[in-house]
Design an enzyme around this catalytic site. Structure first.
Site, PDB file in Angstrom:
ATOM      1  N   ASN A  88       2.130  -8.122   6.611  1.00 30.94           N
ATOM      2  CA  ASN A  88       2.417  -6.630   6.216  1.00 30.94           C
ATOM      3  C   ASN A  88       1.431  -6.095   4.941  1.00 30.94           C
ATOM      4  O   ASN A  88       1.279  -5.239   4.853  1.00 30.94           O
ATOM      5  CB  ASN A  88       3.785  -6.245   6.252  1.00 30.94           C
ATOM      6  CG  ASN A  88       4.149  -5.115   5.439  1.00 30.94           C
ATOM      7  OD1 ASN A  88       3.642  -4.081   6.380  1.00 30.94           O
ATOM      8  ND2 ASN A  88       4.688  -4.941   4.374  1.00 30.94           N
ATOM      9  N   TYR A 152     -10.059   2.270   3.971  1.00 33.85           N
ATOM     10  CA  TYR A 152      -8.708   1.584   4.387  1.00 33.85           C
ATOM     11  C   TYR A 152      -8.868   1.433   6.181  1.00 33.85           C
ATOM     12  O   TYR A 152      -8.470   0.317   6.552  1.00 33.85           O
ATOM     13  CB  TYR A 152      -7.616   2.649   4.185  1.00 33.85           C
ATOM     14  CG  TYR A 152      -6.313   2.058   4.552  1.00 33.85           C
ATOM     15  CD1 TYR A 152      -5.411   1.270   3.995  1.00 33.85           C
ATOM     16  CD2 TYR A 152      -5.994   2.662   5.973  1.00 33.85           C
ATOM     17  CE1 TYR A 152      -4.265   0.859   4.329  1.00 33.85           C
ATOM     18  CE2 TYR A 152      -4.536   2.377   6.379  1.00 33.85           C
ATOM     19  CZ  TYR A 152      -3.820   1.237   5.486  1.00 33.85           C
ATOM     20  OH  TYR A 152      -2.497   0.916   6.038  1.00 33.85           O
TER      21      TYR A 152
END
Length: 251
Positions: A88, A152
């Site tokens: 994560n 990103y």
């Protein structure tokens, strides 16, 4: 009635805030032994103190080449095995392509893509021969173009491609590899982004107007999908993406 993850030991990266924190809490509630990792030592300790038994924190910077082995060594030492991993941890980035430096690009990939690969590689060595489950947290941005999010998005797209190949390669060992792709989620990072906009209320309304289900996700939405993929309920699921985005990428 047994909990869904009884007897499983799970590592969660980026567990000191947002989706990672909530996921660690949900996994623990479902019976898992949780090794939480992150760079914020105070928040990491607060998390495991709140969870109590079956929780351990390891301060780790995934850009450190020794971090992955250290984390999985701690999991085996604390709970005897590694059954699941939630990759994560991520570094956010927003900005026009013409202004981004290559140093910033490398930093984003170092955490988001290379960190995930390093943790998965170490997990393969630490997991038993009879199976396990790896869940990578990617993003809706791996599937939908959004201005000023290219760096990103590219890092998360790399993780998506990695997930597919790893799932096929590791299937003979019974190790399942899947991903959860959240949409806009109400985390401290989202709140900071909103507050930095010229008109936060208008920005929030605009975000919601683009989501078919009419709201942003909450971390619990993402955690629920992670729990499913880690559980035996998903025993025949690998190489799959669960889009937790309220229908955003279905449009």
């Amino acid at each position: 009635m047994t909990a869904r993850l009884d007897g499983k030991s799970v590592v969660v990266t980026g567990a000191t805030s947002g989706i990672g924190w909530t996921t660690a809490v949900r996994l623990h509630a479902d019976g898992a032994c949780v090794v939480a990792t992150g760079r914020d030592v105070d928040r990491g300790r607060a998390l495991v103190e709140a969870l109590g038994d079956r929780a351990h924190f390891v301060a780790a910077d995934l850009t450190d080449p020794a971090a992955a082995d250290e984390v999985f060594g701690a999991c085996v030492a604390s709970f005897g095995a590694v059954d699941g991993v939630v990759n994560n941890a991520a570094l956010d980035h927003t900005g026009p392509l013409g202004a981004v430096s290559m140093d910033d690009v490398r930093k984003v990939f170092e955490v988001n893509a290379f960190g995930t690969i390093a943790m998965t590689r170490a997990a393969v060595l630490a997991m038993p021969r009879d199976g396990g489950s790896i869940v990578n947290v990617t993003s809706r941005l791996a599937y939908a173009g959004v201005p000023e999010m290219a760096v990103y998005a590219a890092s998360k797209g790399a993780v998506h491609a990695f997930t597919l190949s790893a799932a096929v390669e590791l299937a003979p060992r019974g190790i399942r590899v899947n991903e959860v792709a959240p949409g806009m989620t109400a985390t401290p990072l989202y709140d900071a982004w909103l507050s930095g906009s010229e008109d936060p209320e208008r920005t929030a309304r605009d975000v919601v107007s683009r989501i078919p289900l009419g709201r942003v996700a909450v971390p619990e939405d993402v955690a629920a999908a992670v729990v499913y993929l880690l559980s035996d309920d998903a025993a025949y699921v690998t190489g799959t993406t669960i889009n937790v985005d309220g229908g955003y990428t279905a449009q």
